[in-house]
Design an enzyme around this catalytic site. Structure first.
Site, PDB file in Angstrom:
ATOM      1  N   ILE A 148      -7.823  19.169 -20.456  1.00 20.26           N
ATOM      2  CA  ILE A 148      -6.941  18.610 -18.644  1.00 20.26           C
ATOM      3  C   ILE A 148      -7.506  20.687 -17.464  1.00 20.26           C
ATOM      4  CG2 ILE A 148      -5.612  18.280 -16.768  1.00 20.26           C
ATOM      5  CD1 ILE A 148      -7.071  15.914 -18.532  1.00 20.26           C
ATOM      6  N   CYS A 149      -6.817  21.655 -18.010  1.00 23.93           N
ATOM      7  CA  CYS A 149      -6.741  22.940 -17.961  1.00 23.93           C
ATOM      8  C   CYS A 149      -8.340  23.422 -16.963  1.00 23.93           C
ATOM      9  CB  CYS A 149      -6.651  24.459 -18.989  1.00 23.93           C
ATOM     10  SG  CYS A 149      -5.015  23.953 -19.610  1.00 23.93           S
TER      11      CYS A 149
END
Length: 212
Positions: A148-149
């Site tokens: 997700i980062c």
């Protein structure tokens, strides 16, 4: 003193961790705003399909001068600005840890017709130097991963560059804190106060760069 408008984002808790230190960083910034910064903080969901929408809306509404996205990377031993976000989402597929909704994509492009990657436009080298001068370990990272980062970094840069916003933006990974790490694991960690100070230092560097 001139004022700059800045967004700093973090993430909700994920992956069975007992906390996310980026939430404590956001709390610290809200309780003690950096001088000369009109700051807006936001916690993002750890979901591939929903992680960027709240930040995108805030960028449109708040019209910031700069954006810093934060994430935790357990196992890293220093505060690490990311060099690049890549156009891929991949958790390794079924049986591997997915996002907070259980999604486990493999080799999925973030934007089908998008470029392979976008570079951060934050003054990363100056940020690293300033953080080190505070006695806090900091290094440049060449991979934000494929979770997700990275998805937030890629989507953020994609939006700002395609819309020609001219807004410095990027991503900084912070280590886990000691209370997140079993004492027997040998995994590196960093105290929350140092994480807070590192991000405040990054904010000051970005503010000074914008003021010329």
């Amino acid at each position: 003193m001139s004022t700059v408008k800045m967004i700093v984002s973090g993430f909700e808790v994920f992956g069975g961790l007992n906390k996310n230190p980026t939430l404590d960083i956001l709390k610290d910034l809200k309780e003690n705003p950096p001088p000369g910064v009109d700051l807006y903080t936001i916690a993002l969901p750890v979901e591939y399909d929903a992680c960027f929408e709240p930040l995108e809306s805030l960028v449109d509404d708040f019209r910031p001068d700069s954006v810093i996205a934060l994430g935790v990377a357990a196992g890293r031993s220093s505060v690490q600005p990311e060099r690049i976000g890549i156009n891929i989402e991949d958790t390794g597929g079924e049986g591997r840890m997915g996002d907070n909704r259980g999604n486990t994509p493999v080799d999925r492009k973030i934007r089908g017709d998008g470029p392979d990657g976008y570079f951060s436009t934050l003054p990363n080298r100056k940020i690293i130097k300033a953080i080190r001068e505070q006695g806090i370990p900091s290094d440049l990272s060449n991979s934000a991963g494929t979770f997700i980062c990275n998805a937030v970094l890629y989507r953020l840069m994609d939006k700002l560059i395609r819309e020609e916003r001219g807004v410095p933006a990027g991503f900084i990974h912070v280590p886990a804190t000691p209370d997140m790490v079993p004492s027997s694991s040998g995994m590196p960690s960093m105290h929350q106060a140092d994480l807070n100070e590192a991000v405040r230092t990054a904010i000051q560097v970005i503010k000074e760069a914008e003021e010329g």
